[in-house]
Design a protein around this motif. Structure first.
Motif, PDB file in Angstrom:
ATOM      1  N   ARG A   1       0.824  -1.205   0.000  1.00 32.61           N
ATOM      2  CA  ARG A   1       0.000   0.000   0.000  1.00 32.61           C
ATOM      3  C   ARG A   1       0.863   1.262   0.000  1.00 32.61           C
ATOM      4  NH1 ARG A   1      -5.476   0.529   2.102  1.00 32.61           N
ATOM      5  NH2 ARG A   1      -6.627  -1.376   1.612  1.00 32.61           N
ATOM      6  N   GLN A   2       1.954   1.240   0.745  1.00 35.23           N
ATOM      7  CA  GLN A   2       2.775   2.442   0.842  1.00 35.23           C
ATOM      8  C   GLN A   2       3.612   2.683  -0.412  1.00 35.23           C
ATOM      9  OE1 GLN A   2       4.831   3.050   4.622  1.00 35.23           O
ATOM     10  NE2 GLN A   2       3.243   1.913   5.700  1.00 35.23           N
ATOM     11  N   ILE A   3       4.172   1.632  -1.003  1.00 34.63           N
ATOM     12  CA  ILE A   3       4.994   1.862  -2.189  1.00 34.63           C
ATOM     13  C   ILE A   3       4.144   2.124  -3.420  1.00 34.63           C
ATOM     14  CG2 ILE A   3       6.931   0.520  -1.326  1.00 34.63           C
ATOM     15  CD1 ILE A   3       6.118  -1.747  -3.111  1.00 34.63           C
ATOM     16  N   SER A   4       2.857   1.785  -3.346  1.00 33.59           N
ATOM     17  CA  SER A   4       1.994   2.058  -4.498  1.00 33.59           C
ATOM     18  C   SER A   4       1.794   3.558  -4.699  1.00 33.59           C
ATOM     19  CB  SER A   4       0.637   1.374  -4.315  1.00 33.59           C
ATOM     20  OG  SER A   4      -0.105   1.963  -3.258  1.00 33.59           O
ATOM     21  N   ARG A   5       2.169   4.343  -3.701  1.00 34.11           N
ATOM     22  CA  ARG A   5       1.985   5.791  -3.781  1.00 34.11           C
ATOM     23  C   ARG A   5       3.118   6.496  -4.525  1.00 34.11           C
ATOM     24  NH1 ARG A   5       0.450   6.746   2.637  1.00 34.11           N
ATOM     25  NH2 ARG A   5      -1.457   5.489   2.662  1.00 34.11           N
TER      26      ARG A   5
ATOM     27  N   GLY B   1      -4.736  -0.978 -10.531  1.00 33.63           N
ATOM     28  CA  GLY B   1      -4.669   0.174 -11.417  1.00 33.63           C
ATOM     29  C   GLY B   1      -4.178  -0.267 -12.790  1.00 33.63           C
ATOM     30  N   ALA B   2      -3.075   0.313 -13.231  1.00 30.61           N
ATOM     31  CA  ALA B   2      -2.517  -0.036 -14.537  1.00 30.61           C
ATOM     32  C   ALA B   2      -1.415  -1.086 -14.439  1.00 30.61           C
ATOM     33  CB  ALA B   2      -1.969   1.221 -15.217  1.00 30.61           C
ATOM     34  N   SER B   3      -1.133  -1.569 -13.228  1.00 29.11           N
ATOM     35  CA  SER B   3      -0.039  -2.520 -13.028  1.00 29.11           C
ATOM     36  C   SER B   3      -0.556  -3.957 -12.999  1.00 29.11           C
ATOM     37  CB  SER B   3       0.695  -2.223 -11.715  1.00 29.11           C
ATOM     38  OG  SER B   3       1.240  -0.920 -11.722  1.00 29.11           O
TER      39      SER B   3
ATOM     40  N   ALA C   1       6.119  -0.968   8.520  1.00 27.81           N
ATOM     41  CA  ALA C   1       6.187  -1.047   7.054  1.00 27.81           C
ATOM     42  C   ALA C   1       6.841   0.203   6.475  1.00 27.81           C
ATOM     43  CB  ALA C   1       4.791  -1.244   6.470  1.00 27.81           C
ATOM     44  N   ALA C   2       6.603   1.360   7.091  1.00 33.54           N
ATOM     45  CA  ALA C   2       7.202   2.600   6.603  1.00 33.54           C
ATOM     46  C   ALA C   2       8.719   2.561   6.676  1.00 33.54           C
ATOM     47  CB  ALA C   2       6.673   3.792   7.407  1.00 33.54           C
ATOM     48  N   ARG C   3       9.274   1.891   7.712  1.00 35.72           N
ATOM     49  CA  ARG C   3      10.725   1.776   7.795  1.00 35.72           C
ATOM     50  C   ARG C   3      11.264   0.906   6.654  1.00 35.72           C
ATOM     51  NH1 ARG C   3       8.996   4.624  11.130  1.00 35.72           N
ATOM     52  NH2 ARG C   3       9.306   5.927   9.301  1.00 35.72           N
ATOM     53  N   ILE C   4      10.532  -0.127   6.283  1.00 37.65           N
ATOM     54  CA  ILE C   4      10.953  -0.980   5.160  1.00 37.65           C
ATOM     55  C   ILE C   4      10.925  -0.189   3.866  1.00 37.65           C
ATOM     56  CG2 ILE C   4      10.338  -3.023   3.804  1.00 37.65           C
ATOM     57  CD1 ILE C   4       9.222  -4.226   6.414  1.00 37.65           C
ATOM     58  N   VAL C   5       9.873   0.595   3.668  1.00 40.29           N
ATOM     59  CA  VAL C   5       9.763   1.406   2.453  1.00 40.29           C
ATOM     60  C   VAL C   5      10.888   2.436   2.400  1.00 40.29           C
ATOM     61  CG1 VAL C   5       8.311   3.063   1.225  1.00 40.29           C
ATOM     62  CG2 VAL C   5       7.287   1.027   2.261  1.00 40.29           C
ATOM     63  N   GLU C   6      11.219   3.032   3.539  1.00 41.82           N
ATOM     64  CA  GLU C   6      12.343   3.980   3.573  1.00 41.82           C
ATOM     65  C   GLU C   6      13.648   3.298   3.181  1.00 41.82           C
ATOM     66  OE1 GLU C   6      10.630   6.881   7.132  1.00 41.82           O
ATOM     67  OE2 GLU C   6      12.332   5.553   7.508  1.00 41.82           O
ATOM     68  N   LEU C   7      13.840   2.070   3.656  1.00 42.55           N
ATOM     69  CA  LEU C   7      15.057   1.346   3.312  1.00 42.55           C
ATOM     70  C   LEU C   7      15.106   1.047   1.812  1.00 42.55           C
ATOM     71  CD1 LEU C   7      17.656  -0.066   4.033  1.00 42.55           C
ATOM     72  CD2 LEU C   7      16.321  -2.050   4.790  1.00 42.55           C
TER      73      LEU C   7
ATOM     74  N   THR D   1       9.269   2.613  -7.197  1.00 39.91           N
ATOM     75  CA  THR D   1       9.397   1.203  -6.861  1.00 39.91           C
ATOM     76  C   THR D   1       8.331   0.398  -7.586  1.00 39.91           C
ATOM     77  OG1 THR D   1      10.204   1.822  -4.666  1.00 39.91           O
ATOM     78  CG2 THR D   1       9.509  -0.456  -4.968  1.00 39.91           C
ATOM     79  N   ARG D   2       8.771  -0.663  -8.245  1.00 41.71           N
ATOM     80  CA  ARG D   2       7.842  -1.534  -8.951  1.00 41.71           C
ATOM     81  C   ARG D   2       7.876  -2.924  -8.327  1.00 41.71           C
ATOM     82  NH1 ARG D   2       7.797  -5.266 -13.201  1.00 41.71           N
ATOM     83  NH2 ARG D   2      10.067  -5.131 -13.442  1.00 41.71           N
ATOM     84  N   VAL D   3       6.715  -3.453  -7.997  1.00 45.52           N
ATOM     85  CA  VAL D   3       6.622  -4.817  -7.482  1.00 45.52           C
ATOM     86  C   VAL D   3       6.527  -5.760  -8.673  1.00 45.52           C
ATOM     87  CG1 VAL D   3       5.311  -6.434  -6.064  1.00 45.52           C
ATOM     88  CG2 VAL D   3       5.487  -4.030  -5.383  1.00 45.52           C
ATOM     89  N   ALA D   4       7.560  -6.598  -8.856  1.00 45.17           N
ATOM     90  CA  ALA D   4       7.605  -7.499 -10.007  1.00 45.17           C
ATOM     91  C   ALA D   4       6.847  -8.784  -9.756  1.00 45.17           C
ATOM     92  CB  ALA D   4       9.053  -7.828 -10.358  1.00 45.17           C
TER      93      ALA D   4
END
Length: 334
Positions: free
Chosen positions: A17-21, A66-68, A319-325, A25-28
């Motif tokens: 949810r956080q990286i989708s913003r 969305g488009a992914s 989760a925000a700490r992971i996204v920051e990393l 970052t692309r989730v493969a």
């Protein structure tokens, strides 16, 4: 940056949810053993954070957001997925299992360049432990595998460092009052222990905690002087840590609050927060802080016996700490 998510439970979905913003970052691929339809449904509708802001559907084994279009791959263990073929640079392992260097290295053998273990290593010292704002130096040598600890250790590590630097810690005992998780039972059903078998929505349930072990590894000079317990309570999100600390140097509640306020302002921006407001557990829902210091709850008896409260969203700040990393990896800062 291209990443792979292994484990699409609470933490995995929070990270998604956080990286989708952002568009960096692309989730493969998403790897899980659960029914793909169930995974798509639980992303689309979330009891805590509400409906996903974009369209979500399942088409031919892929999650369409969305488009992914993101493949959903059935995989039980590290090494089950060819990350190189998917172009994955970093794997976020959020299964809560396989918490050793040997297991995580299987992702590297499968083509990933880096692995983030969204948990605590099974054996202390087996993997570099990143508690943001406190142990960031573990990234200096560019380790291929990093563990991010527990949500409670992330919430408490900044406060322990602040108190120890300003006043010195002689002893600390803390109790995590934790919102229930998916490990809990809805009814009284035999489980791994007598107390753990009781209904989470009806009881306050004492459980063991290894957070003191984690923090003793981070602050070795405090080993044997920090102890912890946990209580699971009938709340779906929003947890708190109630800590009692014997300080080496006498202090007032005002002095403690000002020391924490200044540290939050100058050294822990975005990681450890401070509030003067009379908040409750639901007020930290969706907070990206690892912890929020509750200045109204600070108490001191006899000059050196201190009581403090730290709040945290049960999984969103973690989760925000992971996204920051992930962003640090993308920018070349780690």
């Amino acid at each position: 940056m291209t990443i792979g998510l292994m484990g699409f439970g609470r933490i995995g979905r929070n990270v998604f949810r956080q990286i989708s913003r952002d568009g960096e970052t692309r989730v493969a691929a998403i790897v899980d053993i659960a029914d793909p339809e169930a995974l798509a449904y639980l992303l689309k509708y979330d009891s805590i954070y509400g409906p996903f802001p974009e369209s979500v559907s399942l088409e031919d084994g892929a999650l369409v957001v969305g488009a992914s279009r993101i493949p959903l791959i059935n995989g039980a263990e590290p090494g089950d997925v060819d990350w190189a073929a998917l172009g994955v640079e970093t794997v976020v392992q959020a299964t809560g299992k396989f918490r050793t260097a040997a297991w995580c290295n299987r992702h590297l053998d499968a083509g990933a360049r880096r692995v983030i273990l969204a948990s605590t290593p099974e054996e202390p010292g087996d993997l570099p432990l990143l508690l943001s704002g406190v142990t960031d130096e573990v990234l200096e040598d560019g380790p291929p595998v990093v563990a991010t600890g527990s949500n409670t250790s992330n919430a408490m590590a900044p406060l322990i460092r602040i108190l120890d630097r300003h006043f010195g810690i002689d002893q600390m005992f803390f109790t995590t009052i934790h919102a229930y998780t998916n490990r809990a039972r809805l009814g009284d059903v035999p489980s791994g222990g007598f107390r753990a078998s009781r209904a989470a929505g009806e009881n306050i349930i004492p459980v063991t905690s290894n957070t003191d072990d984690i923090l003793s590894g981070v602050f070795p000079h405090l080993a044997g002087r920090i102890s912890s317990k946990a209580l699971n309570v009938p709340v779906d999100d929003g947890s708190t840590v109630d800590a009692v600390t014997r300080l080496r140097t006498s202090a007032t509640a005002t002095q403690v609050n000002e020391a924490v306020r200044e540290a939050c302002r100058t050294g822990y921006q975005g990681v450890f927060g401070f509030t003067d407001d009379p908040i409750v557990s639901s007020d930290v829902r969706g907070s990206t802080y690892s912890g929020i210091f509750d200045s109204l709850s600070t108490m001191v008896i006899g000059g050196n016996l201190l009581k403090t409260i730290v709040w945290f969203d049960t999984g969103w700040g973690y989760a925000a700490r992971i996204v920051e990393l992930l962003r640090r990896y993308h920018s070349g800062g780690a």
